[in-house]
Design an enzyme around this catalytic site. Structure first.
Site, PDB file in Angstrom:
ATOM      1  N   HIS A  60       0.815  -1.220   0.000  1.00 16.35           N
ATOM      2  CA  HIS A  60       0.000   0.000   0.000  1.00 16.35           C
ATOM      3  C   HIS A  60       0.851   1.273   0.000  1.00 16.35           C
ATOM      4  O   HIS A  60       1.245   1.773   1.062  1.00 16.35           O
ATOM      5  CB  HIS A  60      -0.906  -0.030   1.242  1.00 16.35           C
ATOM      6  N   ASP A 305       0.720   2.527   3.791  1.00 16.27           N
ATOM      7  CA  ASP A 305      -0.157   3.604   3.294  1.00 16.27           C
ATOM      8  C   ASP A 305       0.647   4.895   3.168  1.00 16.27           C
ATOM      9  O   ASP A 305       0.162   5.983   3.521  1.00 16.27           O
ATOM     10  CB  ASP A 305      -1.398   3.795   4.182  1.00 16.27           C
ATOM     11  N   GLY A 324      -3.204  11.745   5.441  1.00 16.88           N
ATOM     12  CA  GLY A 324      -2.090  10.891   5.028  1.00 16.88           C
ATOM     13  C   GLY A 324      -0.746  11.286   5.601  1.00 16.88           C
ATOM     14  O   GLY A 324      -0.459  12.464   5.832  1.00 16.88           O
TER      15      GLY A 324
END
Ligand code: DOR
Ligand code: ZN
Ligand code: ZN
Length: 431
Positions: A60, A305, A324
């Site tokens: 990811h 991520d 993020g």
């Protein structure tokens, strides 16, 4: 070109090997793995005190190219991956344009090859433009080299359409990487719904936002036979539902990101948007359950991520800054420090979550450092303590809540296809 790794602690889940020994690499493959090897080699790596693992595979990553090169490029993102010990990374499709055609998949592959750092596996979007209206050319993207499909950044809210896409993914034997977030429940939430959202007087994101879609997607996997992979699980019920689904024989796997097992909402300081990601940092109880899930095997993988953003974007108020944080260059040390040193995982389990299981999810012949395999190898020095410094990152993104944090477990070498793509000792000398 031959490389001889000497005296390392070789940890290889594929063969359940945990042994002090040597590894001989010739060209791009592992030639020998033995307690002692005497051989001619152009380079000898002294790995005494180090752990030698199959190269980490990150399921990811947001590489941002095309379209957001000011945040990250395929070149800088793959360099960051190499610094972090990752030899293969999956590139999420929420770029501009979205990766939703074979041509876009090809673009990512070509750029990655040009950069020459680590392997990149493009992830194709589920719907055209991630608009949630028409299913993308899943078969075409697979043929071009996409390893999975995902609408990451959101969920496909039209359940009928998602079911159709999952049927197609099942026919193509492609895993579906699911970002689970009910849009109608999420509203304008920016951090976990709880004490911090109250303190800051901002909208919260409840656990239900994730849990409702986790449950839906598991049921769709049951109905369609698709291989469902749950991205960035953050809630205790995500773990519970994954456990139940596995027990029922449904094809489901799950990942957790370091920020979700290291930090809780209580750690957010001064409304700093470097603590803002989606899903958000949850309660201590959730964090505990995620760690138990990793330990017990309910959670298969640790992924980052990695979501780089520009400093100016992250400077905004927590309610408007983008979601993020970057993760490629902190994941290994955070995992080692917080999970291995604290007894949640053994080094073998760390290699499983960061390499062996991700390879299985992608059905790749990787994540294994047995004789004859491609030489994708990561070497970490578990005794090396340091302070995370975002200014040293190869990533363009410096958006991390871990700047200044003390950790243990330094990536010292990353080897891809038998070539050293990262050498910490050289980097230290160069500074
Ligand atoms: O924190 C996040 N950042 N979560 C997502 O789902 C998307 C990602 C991004 O693209 O920035
Ligand atoms: Zn996501
Ligand atoms: Zn993501």
């Amino acid at each position: 070109m031959a490389i001889l790794i000497k005296n390392g602690r070789i940890v290889n889940p594929a063969t359940n090997m945990d042994m002090r020994g040597d590894i001989l690499i010739e060209n791009n493959r592992i030639k020998q793995v033995l307690p002692y090897i005497e051989a001619e080699a152009e380079q000898i790596i002294e790995a005494y005190g180090c752990i030698v693992m199959p190269g980490f595979i990150d399921l990811h990553v947001h590489l941002r190219e095309p379209g957001f090169e000011y945040k990250e490029t395929i070149e800088t993102g793959t360099r960051a991956a190499a610094r972090g010990g990752f030899t293969t990374i999956c590139a999420m499709p929420n770029t501009n344009p979205v990766i939703d055609t074979p041509g876009q998949v090809q673009f990512v592959l070509e750029k990655a090859k040009e950069a020459g750092n680590v392997h990149v596996i493009p992830v194709g979007a589920v719907t055209n433009g991630q608009q949630g209206e028409q299913i993308a050319d899943i078969a075409g993207m697979k043929r071009q080299g996409a390893g999975a499909i995902s609408e990451d950044g959101k969920s496909v809210m039209n359940t009928y359409l998602y079911r159709e896409a999952m049927k197609e993914a099942a026919r193509e034997d492609m895993p579906v990487f699911a970002h689970c977030e009910d849009k109608s429940l999420a509203g304008n939430g920016c951090i976990n719904q709880g004490k911090k959202s109250q303190e800051y007087q901002v909208q919260g994101i409840s656990n239900g936002v994730e849990d409702v879609i986790v449950a839906r997607d598991i049921l769709l996997a049951k109905e369609t036979g698709a291989r469902l992979h749950l991205c960035h699980c953050s809630t205790k019920d995500s773990v519970t539902f994954t456990k139940l689904a596995k027990e029922a024989g449904i094809k489901v796997t799950a990942e957790v990101c370091p920020h979700h097992f290291v930090l809780s909402e209580d750690d957010i300081v001064n409304g700093d948007s470097n603590y803002k990601m989606n899903p958000p940092l949850r309660s201590k109880e959730d964090v505990e359950t995620l760690k138990l899930g990793l330990k017990s095997g309910v959670i298969d993988a640790i992924s980052t991520d990695h979501a780089p953003h520009h400093e100016d974007e992250k400077k905004q108020h927590i309610s408007t800054a983008p979601f993020g944080i970057v993760g490629l260059e902190t994941a290994a040390a955070l995992t080692y420090t917080e999970l291995v040193c604290k007894g949640w995982l053994t080094p073998m389990q760390m290699a499983e979550k960061m390499s062996y299981n991700p390879a299985k999810i992608l059905k790749l012949d990787k994540g294994d450092i047995s004789e004859g395999k491609i030489a994708d190898i990561t070497i970490i020095n578990p005794a090396w303590e340091y302070t995370i410094d975002a200014n040293e990152f190869a990533s363009k993104g410096k958006n991390t809540p871990f700047h200044g944090r003390k950790v243990k477990g330094q990536v010292v070498y990353t080897i891809v296809d038998g070539k050293i793509v990262y050498d910490k000792l050289k980097e230290t000398k160069e500074i």
